[in-house]
Write a protein that holds these residues in place. Structure first.
Motif, PDB file in Angstrom:
ATOM      1  N   UNK A 233       0.773  -1.211  -0.074  1.00  0.00           N
ATOM      2  CA  UNK A 233       0.037  -0.072   0.001  1.00  0.00           C
ATOM      3  C   UNK A 233       0.789   1.350  -0.186  1.00  0.00           C
ATOM      4  N   UNK A 234       1.827   1.197   0.793  1.00  0.00           N
ATOM      5  CA  UNK A 234       2.889   2.457   0.826  1.00  0.00           C
ATOM      6  C   UNK A 234       3.342   2.447  -0.612  1.00  0.00           C
ATOM      7  N   UNK A 235       3.781   1.543  -1.102  1.00  0.00           N
ATOM      8  CA  UNK A 235       4.467   1.646  -2.426  1.00  0.00           C
ATOM      9  C   UNK A 235       3.652   2.096  -3.446  1.00  0.00           C
TER      10      UNK A 235
ATOM     11  N   UNK B 240      13.706   6.548  -6.107  1.00  0.00           N
ATOM     12  CA  UNK B 240      14.135   4.959  -6.014  1.00  0.00           C
ATOM     13  C   UNK B 240      14.952   4.388  -4.739  1.00  0.00           C
ATOM     14  N   UNK B 241      15.504   5.234  -4.057  1.00  0.00           N
ATOM     15  CA  UNK B 241      15.900   4.796  -2.553  1.00  0.00           C
ATOM     16  C   UNK B 241      14.748   4.603  -1.845  1.00  0.00           C
ATOM     17  N   UNK B 242      13.729   5.278  -1.913  1.00  0.00           N
ATOM     18  CA  UNK B 242      12.518   5.248  -0.870  1.00  0.00           C
ATOM     19  C   UNK B 242      11.893   3.907  -1.328  1.00  0.00           C
ATOM     20  N   UNK B 243      11.799   3.235  -2.615  1.00  0.00           N
ATOM     21  CA  UNK B 243      10.967   2.184  -2.859  1.00  0.00           C
ATOM     22  C   UNK B 243      11.913   0.895  -2.416  1.00  0.00           C
ATOM     23  N   UNK B 244      13.070   1.039  -2.297  1.00  0.00           N
ATOM     24  CA  UNK B 244      13.910   0.079  -2.011  1.00  0.00           C
ATOM     25  C   UNK B 244      13.940  -0.122  -0.355  1.00  0.00           C
ATOM     26  N   UNK B 245      13.445   0.977   0.326  1.00  0.00           N
ATOM     27  CA  UNK B 245      13.695   0.894   1.901  1.00  0.00           C
ATOM     28  C   UNK B 245      12.248   1.070   2.395  1.00  0.00           C
ATOM     29  N   UNK B 246      11.358   0.689   1.693  1.00  0.00           N
ATOM     30  CA  UNK B 246      10.006   1.074   2.422  1.00  0.00           C
ATOM     31  C   UNK B 246       9.561  -0.069   3.294  1.00  0.00           C
ATOM     32  N   UNK B 247       9.018   0.143   4.301  1.00  0.00           N
ATOM     33  CA  UNK B 247       8.352  -0.959   5.295  1.00  0.00           C
ATOM     34  C   UNK B 247       9.020  -0.583   6.804  1.00  0.00           C
ATOM     35  N   UNK B 248       8.687  -1.220   7.635  1.00  0.00           N
ATOM     36  CA  UNK B 248       8.896  -0.997   8.994  1.00  0.00           C
ATOM     37  C   UNK B 248       9.552  -2.240   9.731  1.00  0.00           C
TER      38      UNK B 248
END
Lengths: 241, 830
Positions: free
Chosen positions: B132-134, B475-483
């Motif tokens: 969902x975040x992505x 791009x960096x955000x997409x790779x690091x998403x999640x908790x």
């Protein structure tokens, strides 16, 4: 303001050093990671990596911008104690080639306060091959004084009286089921590798493959940094990461 | 009530529509959000989807209408659950020939399918919070979700208690902005505070005192479960967690039932129990093992074999607390203490996923204290009481991640985003100041020394909106998403045993056995043996990010790998245990051995009073011991132990170490603590004063490795340092180091930094459990009962037996190094 703070914090009264014979000289390893050579009144520090934080920030990784300040504060406190005639920065003083240009004004001021009234030598490193005139001091690729040669990267093969940095040595020992990993000096009596002095610098375990060309087998010792003292170990007592 | 097509489908399956399913349908017609609380097996999922299925099926113009966005979103904590739900829903959709397109989207979904999903969205999309975040961080999010009508949130009770819940809440707020009319349906097991969940589902207004609540629908509860505590013929151990004594009895139960799930609290307990069961498995019953660090493929095989009904039992950890339904489980055995009443209820719910038959469960306490805890859990279950953790306050690190995501989607206005974030129940008290701090952090790191402006990751447009400064940032955000930030893990690979002389390089790797935490491998040296994957293994060495092991010849592992319970004892159960201890009239419910043990304590020392703190001191082996009984869980006790050690040291009593269990804390020292208390030199009220949470805590935190671990997690979530990926583990080991350095630098130069605030908030409820310790210290102030004994008391025996099994704290790294260096000096003089 920052300069005032640097002078007021981390004041040390008596410099305690662990003596080491290397080349034909006696030098003192300090628990701060600096090397003190009384005969020459020289203080040697290695791998300051100043402006490492901003080097990362350039690439969008916003590490704290305080590493240079922290490093210089530590250095200022040491200078207060040893009052050296000359300071040798053993390479990789800046994290990248533009680091010196990015140095904020307040830190530049701290640096020139430290340099005031003494000789300062920048030895070039792989991270900072060229250091601009704006940060004062003299520059060279290597420096020979007495029987010691100071250069950033260790040369290959056996040599006597070499003092280098570059590798950021750390050692790890295990005791009562707990392992402790600390920066250290590493030496075989002929060559001394200094720990990195910079605030945001990591380290490379002396048991790592990369150390093979530096010391033959496990015939070397480390001096792990403690508070107020160093902890000596022979390489055979150390463990890998 | 039901359309004809659905009515006849229900009839064809001989099903009756359940009242709560109709209730939810009614809420949907009124356009209301709702929380459904139902036991497992009550047709919860179908209830959640029924309104959407009906709405989509009556929409006859669909074939000719222009392409439109997603109609219903289903969000579950497990991707396996999303896949399973899809399979289940396909039955009614195909049997009723409903014109509905339904797809899953998880980390496993191939890139081309993800692309297509953006262009031609399915009607129903089943996915996870991270996805969902992505999706929301994508430029297409507005068109993808503009037609969204319904969000179904499965296992909501599980989602909301973690940072994933924070991220989900922020995502929901954005979805509501895109599609203001959408409704949320929450599906949950029974919880202590349903109102928290009801508020989570609704947009909140400015009034923080009276939150907006979703409607509540309660399903009929199932048959009361049949829970018992194992009545053993064996001697109950004083301490330990293996429940070895009950092995034969557990095996017997497995044999007597169709399919059994055996729950334990930690991976290593699972390993040990699994191995022990096979040792006595004379009938070679198919018994399998399942835990989080086993290879994924192996776990899937176990799950599939279970679904096919091929297994007699699975020994598992919380890895199976949640998950898809397996109909045929007729017994749940919980080995060790349940730690929480609701956790136990959830595990028991895994048996007999049918409403009309009672679930059957057996509790196997591993030691005497656990008997008390099991008894407390049993009483809670009978009373139907719950102790699910309270709703979190939204994490600032998660907020930072969300802000970056929103900037990736499209330029945003800070005022609007702040207002949107505030509609989340978990962020309703967020001040503008903190929000701005988070925004600054995302843009330039948020440092008071403003030197990074020219490197800013977010820049303002002419209209004053924030956008990302470079596509690479997105791009960096997409790779690091999640908790979810995992512990650094090393792969475990089987190799041939090495000879004693290790001149040769390690042989080429063989089969991969799974993954193990790096800190565990850190304490091993070549030749140490330990249990993993049900086998005794010998550690051969490290190679990059892999730990090489060989099969050991001995069956006794040298390294005890038990690291205590993963979950601390819940406050609620702790209180029940304390109450039980102070009411000897109720002891007849306990096994004789335990009742006798408590009688003996009453005789030799004192019983801990429910509202007071018992502190025993006694000499033993030339040392002075102090044992206290807070019953606040291991984490809070460890923190207390650290702080008390500092204070005892200042009082000149030379503390040497301490060990903590879930129930008690034992400290020992060189100087006599008993006489110090007697002569008034040591004032217990001062020793236990809550002011220890001030300077002492602060001083300790600067060197606490737990705090540094917590910081690393926050730094990764907030996007300060990058997450690791498979193949990058080596750099990951360096990341661990530098995050410690960053922590040190930040603490000394900017103690109010956003990330330190986030770390502190986590530590207070997490690894250090300071909030609980604080409540405890306040509760017992002026209510301390010291008692000076000549020898160890019966109640103190279990915690003293933990010495040697549990890590002992006390000696500083500096002292350890000194003694290691001294050893060397001795050796040199020999």
């Amino acid at each position: 303001m920052i300069t005032a703070r640097a002078l007021n914090t981390k004041r040390m009264t008596v410099p305690v050093c662990h003596d080491l014979a290397i080349g034909n000289e006696i030098v003192g390893m300090h628990d701060s990671g600096a090397l003190w050579w009384p005969d020459q009144s020289a203080l040697i520090i290695s791998d300051l990596h100043m402006e490492k934080g901003s080097s990362f920030a350039r690439r969008g990784v916003m590490l704290p911008p305080y590493d240079t300040g922290e490093t210089l504060e530590r250095l200022a406190a040491l200078v207060e104690v040893f009052r050296p005639r000359r300071i040798i920065a053993l390479g990789d003083s800046f994290h990248d080639a533009d680091g010196a240009d990015r140095l904020p004004r307040s830190y530049r001021a701290m640096l020139s306060m430290i340099q005031l009234g003494r000789e300062w030598v920048w030895i070039s490193g792989n991270h900072d091959p060229v250091i601009p005139q704006s940060v004062g001091g003299d520059r060279c690729d290597e420096l020979t004084m007495g029987t010691l040669t100071f250069r950033h990267e260790p040369t290959e093969g056996p040599i006597t009286g070499e003092v280098c940095g570059h590798l950021h040595p750390v050692a790890k020992v295990r005791r009562l089921g707990r392992s402790i990993r600390r920066p250290c000096f590493a030496t075989n009596g002929n060559r001394l590798i200094m720990p990195s002095f910079g605030a945001l610098t990591g380290g490379l375990n002396v048991m790592d493959e990369a150390w093979k060309p530096v010391f033959e087998g496990k015939r070397f010792s480390v001096f792990m940094l403690g508070s107020g003292r160093l902890f000596p170990f022979t390489a055979s007592k150390l463990i890998a990461d | 009530m039901l359309p004809e097509k659905f009515e006849s489908w229900f009839q064809s399956r001989r099903w009756h529509v359940r009242p709560h399913q109709l209730d939810l349908l009614e809420k949907a017609k009124l356009g209301k959000s709702a929380l459904l609380i139902a036991p497992t097996g009550a047709g919860k999922t179908l209830a959640g989807f029924l309104p959407s299925l009906i709405e989509l099926s009556s929409d006859c113009d669909r074939e000719t209408a222009p392409p439109r966005g997603v109609h219903t979103l289903y969000i579950s904590p497990l991707k396996a659950l999303a896949t399973d739900i899809k399979r289940n829903l396909e039955v009614p959709i195909s049997e009723m020939k409903l014109p509905i397109r339904m797809e899953t989207r998880t980390g496993d979904t191939p890139a081309h399918k993800r692309q297509r999903q953006k262009r031609q969205p399915p009607d129903i999309l089943l996915t996870t919070p991270e996805q969902i975040s992505l999706l929301l961080a994508d430029k297409t999010s507005a068109s993808l979700f503009r037609d969204l009508k319904t969000i179904v949130l499965d296992e909501l009770h599980e989602l909301v208690t973690s940072k994933r819940g924070d991220l989900l809440a922020l995502g929901l707020a954005r979805l509501r902005t895109i599609a203001p009319d959408l409704r949320c349906i929450g599906l949950s097991a029974t919880v202590a505070e349903p109102d928290d969940l009801r508020a989570f589902l609704m947009p909140q207004g400015l009034d923080a005192e009276t939150p907006n609540l979703a409607d509540l629908v309660l399903a009929k509860t199932g048959v009361t479960p049949n829970i018992s505590i194992l009545e053993t013929q064996q001697r109950l151990p004083w301490a330990g967690h293996s429940a070895h004594y009950a092995l034969g009895e557990i095996y017997q139960e497995i044999r007597d039932h169709q399919t059994t799930l055996v729950f334990v609290n930690t991976r290593s307990q699972a390993e040990v129990l699994f191995q022990e069961l096979w040792r006595i498995n004379e009938d070679t019953l198919p018994i399998a093992l399942h835990h989080g660090s086993l290879d994924v493929g192996q776990r899937r095989r176990v799950e599939e074999a279970m679904a096919r009904g091929e297994l007699k039992a699975v020994v598992c950890t919380s890895s199976l607390d949640l998950g898809i339904d397996w109909g045929d489980i007729d017994l749940v055995i919980n080995v060790g203490a349940p730690k929480g009443a609701s956790r136990l209820a959830q595990r028991i719910g895994r048996a007999n996923h049918r409403m009309d038959e009672p679930s059957k469960a057996i509790l196997v306490p591993a030691n005497r204290f656990e008997v008390l805890e099991c008894q407390a859990a049993l009483a809670a279950s009978t009373a139907g009481e719950q102790d699910t953790p309270p709703l979190r306050h939204g994490g600032l690190d998660v907020l930072a991640q969300h802000i970056m995501g929103m900037a990736c989607a499209e330029p945003f206005d800070a005022d609007e985003l702040y207002a949107e974030v505030k509609t989340c129940h978990t962020f309703r008290t967020l001040t503008r100041e903190l929000f701005d701090q988070a925004l600054n952090f995302v843009a330039t790191g948020g440092y008071a020394l403003k030197v990074y402006d020219r490197f800013a990751r977010l820049r303002q447009t002419k209209e004053g909106k924030y956008r990302v400064s470079h596509p690479k940032i997105a791009q960096g955000y997409r790779l690091n998403v999640g908790t979810i930030v995992a512990d650094a893990m090393l792969k475990v690979r089987l190799v041939k045993p090495q000879s004693a002389r290790r001149n040769k390089p390690l042989g080429r790797g063989g089969r991969m056995l799974g993954e193990v935490e790096e800190w565990f491998i850190d304490q091993l040296t070549h030749g140490d043996t330990f249990i993993f994957g049900g086998e005794v293994l010998r550690f051969e060495g490290l190679n990059e990010n892999e730990a090489y092991v060989s099969r050991a010849t001995s069956s006794d592992p040298m390294i005890p790998s038990y690291q205590g319970g993963k979950f601390p004892l819940s406050t609620y159960l702790a209180e029940r245990v304390r109450t039980m201890l102070s009411h000897p009239d109720d002891w007849h419910k306990l096994p004789d051995q335990v009742a006798e043990w408590l009688e003996l304590q009453k005789l030799k020392s004192k019983l801990p009073n429910k509202d007071r703190l018992l502190v025993e001191t006694f000499p033993r082996n030339n040392k002075s011991y102090m044992v206290c009984y807070p019953f606040e869980g291991r984490l809070a006790h460890q923190t207390l132990g650290m702080l008390l050690t500092r204070r005892l040291d200042r009082a000149g009593l030379h503390p040497l170490g301490f060990v903590a269990s879930d129930y008690a804390l034992a400290l020992w020292s060189l100087k006599d603590m008993g006489s110090a208390i007697e002569t008034g030199r040591l004032d217990l009220n001062q020793l236990f004063d809550a002011d220890m949470l001030g300077d002492d805590l602060d001083a300790w935190l600067s060197e606490s490795s737990l705090m540094k671990r917590t910081f690393r997690t926050c730094a990764v979530i907030a996007g300060l340092i990058e997450r690791r990926f498979p193949g990058q583990e080596k750099t990951g080991r360096q990341v661990t180091i530098s995050s410690d350095l960053i922590y040190d630098v930040l603490r000394s130069h900017e103690p109010d930094h956003l990330l330190l605030k986030a770390t502190w908030a986590d530590a207070a409820t997490g690894l250090l459990d300071i909030s609980r310790l604080s409540a405890f210290l306040t509760r017992i102030q002026g209510r301390i009962d010291p008692i000076l004994l000549q020898r160890v008391s019966p109640l103190a025996v279990p915690v003293l037996l933990e010495i040697g099994r549990e890590p002992i704290y006390g000696e500083t790294n500096e002292a350890l190094l000194a003694s290691a260096a001294d050893d060397l000096a001795l050796e040199a003089m020999e």
